[in-house]
Enzyme design. Structure first.
Site, short mmCIF file in Angstrom:
data_model
loop_
_atom_site.label_atom_id
_atom_site.label_comp_id
_atom_site.label_asym_id
_atom_site.label_seq_id
_atom_site.Cartn_x
_atom_site.Cartn_y
_atom_site.Cartn_z
N TYR A 64 22.05 32.65 22.07
CA TYR A 64 22.83 31.80 22.97
C TYR A 64 21.84 31.58 24.33
O TYR A 64 21.78 32.67 24.94
CB TYR A 64 24.32 32.23 23.17
CG TYR A 64 25.14 32.18 22.05
CD1 TYR A 64 24.60 31.56 20.83
CD2 TYR A 64 26.23 33.41 22.04
CE1 TYR A 64 25.85 31.98 19.36
CE2 TYR A 64 27.02 33.23 20.92
CZ TYR A 64 26.56 32.55 19.63
OH TYR A 64 27.30 32.93 18.56
N HIS A 133 22.96 38.09 12.67
CA HIS A 133 23.54 36.52 12.90
C HIS A 133 23.44 35.70 11.59
O HIS A 133 24.41 34.90 11.03
CB HIS A 133 22.61 35.95 14.00
CG HIS A 133 23.30 34.94 14.61
ND1 HIS A 133 22.99 34.83 15.93
CD2 HIS A 133 24.66 34.30 14.49
CE1 HIS A 133 24.03 33.58 16.30
NE2 HIS A 133 25.05 33.41 15.47
N LEU A 215 39.11 26.40 16.05
CA LEU A 215 39.61 25.18 16.16
C LEU A 215 38.90 24.15 15.72
O LEU A 215 38.88 22.87 16.19
CB LEU A 215 39.76 25.12 18.09
CG LEU A 215 40.67 26.09 18.68
CD1 LEU A 215 40.74 25.95 20.17
CD2 LEU A 215 42.01 26.24 18.15
#
Length: 336
Positions: A64, A133, A215
């Site tokens: 990120y 990851h 979500l």
């Protein structure tokens, strides 16, 4: 600090709040905004507010930014490190100039290089939970996890995690060193971990399950009405879930979920998060705004009855396709 329920993440001793804070959207990735523009001041305020409410589990990664997200967290936690549980990830190779190569590197020498860089960027001498990851197909998982086990012995990490790998890969890794958590995308719109038996298999092994994008990349918030809601560089434009006929089909599902949430007097996001918790997962919804972290944490106090769970899962039953979660290259990096 408010009282958020806690849970054992796996069986190795890591205790965490029942919800985490996904920090990915607080910075760009390779020059592109994720989920719209980010603001450092608001992001840090969100982290601080989460802590005040009992949400002290932060999820980041060297990818990120790259690297900028960990540096932002360093600013947020400075002087208060021991109050937070920090999870970070490595594996997407970053060169010495700080640029992403987009290659996956799980070689032992890179594990050691990545941890030192992350410790420096986070301004800490240990990371509570450290994940691979993505699986490096050219490096045996035993070698990668063996190197991570060395980091545990050295006190540089507390617990070992894996992200987006198959249950078979988890089992192989677990024989080398106890795996504390598997992180995978999981939501009402992505029930693959149930379909593949991953959730049940992890429970048998005593390994925790961390659900990112609970979500559905924002779909389950009920706020998305058109692909044009996204900025031009928002990566969701490339995801099949948000394209063509599938987009409208998903909107119809969201409408039914919104109706159920309305009856219960909560938001669709809170309903989706409460469902994830009820399934035994630790959700880490991403947000960079104070008001949303407050809403998300409030979802930990929502109880769903067996009837409500049944009704919700009837809206999005196992086997129903809501579209792939990445474009083809992204999906090729997922070890299913």
């Amino acid at each position: 600090m408010n009282s958020v329920p806690t849970m054992n993440l796996g069986s190795q001793g890591l205790v965490v709040p029942a919800i985490g804070l996904g920090c990915m959207g607080m910075t760009q990735i390779a020059g592109a905004d994720i989920y719209g523009k980010s603001d450092e001041t608001e992001a840090i305020a969100t982290i601080h507010r989460s802590l005040e409410l009992g949400g002290n589990f932060l999820d980041t990664a060297d990818l990120y930014g790259p690297l900028h997200n960990e540096r932002l967290l360093a600013k947020a936690i400075k002087g208060n490190r021991d109050q937070y549980i920090i999870a970070s990830k490595f594996g997407y190779e970053i060169d010495d100039a700080g640029d992403l190569t987009w290659q996956i590197n799980g070689r032992p020498d890179y594990v050691k290089k990545a941890i030192e860089r992350s410790l420096t960027n986070l301004g800490t001498d240990y990371i509570d939970l450290y994940y691979l990851h993505r699986l490096d197909a050219s490096t045996p998982i035993e070698d990668t996890v063996g190197a991570m086990a060395e980091l545990v012995k050295e006190g540089k990490i507390g617990y070992v995690g894996l992200s987006e790998v198959s249950l078979d890969t988890v089992k192989r890794a677990h024989q080398v060193h106890p795996i504390t958590a598997l992180q995978t995308e999981y939501s009402l719109f992505e029930r693959n971990p149930e379909e593949l038996g991953t959730l049940a298999g992890l429970a048998e092994l005593g390994i925790g399950f961390v659900a990112y994008s609970p979500l559905g990349r924002g779909f389950l918030s009920g706020d998305i009405t058109s692909p044009d809601d996204f900025p031009a560089d928002d990566f969701r434009r490339s995801i099949p879930k948000f394209q063509g006929e599938q987009f409208q089909k998903n909107l119809d599902l969201v409408a039914a979920i919104k109706a159920m949430a309305g009856e219960k007097g909560i938001t669709p996001s809170q309903l989706a998060i409460a469902w994830t918790i009820a399934k035994g997962a630790l959700p880490i919804p991403g947000t960079k705004r104070v008001r949303y972290v407050e809403q998300n944490i409030a979802a930990t106090s929502i109880t769903l009855t067996a009837t409500e769970l049944e009704r919700l899962e009837a809206i999005v039953p196992l086997g129903l396709s809501t579209g792939d979660r990445y474009e083809s290259v992204g999906m090729s990096m997922v070890d299913q």
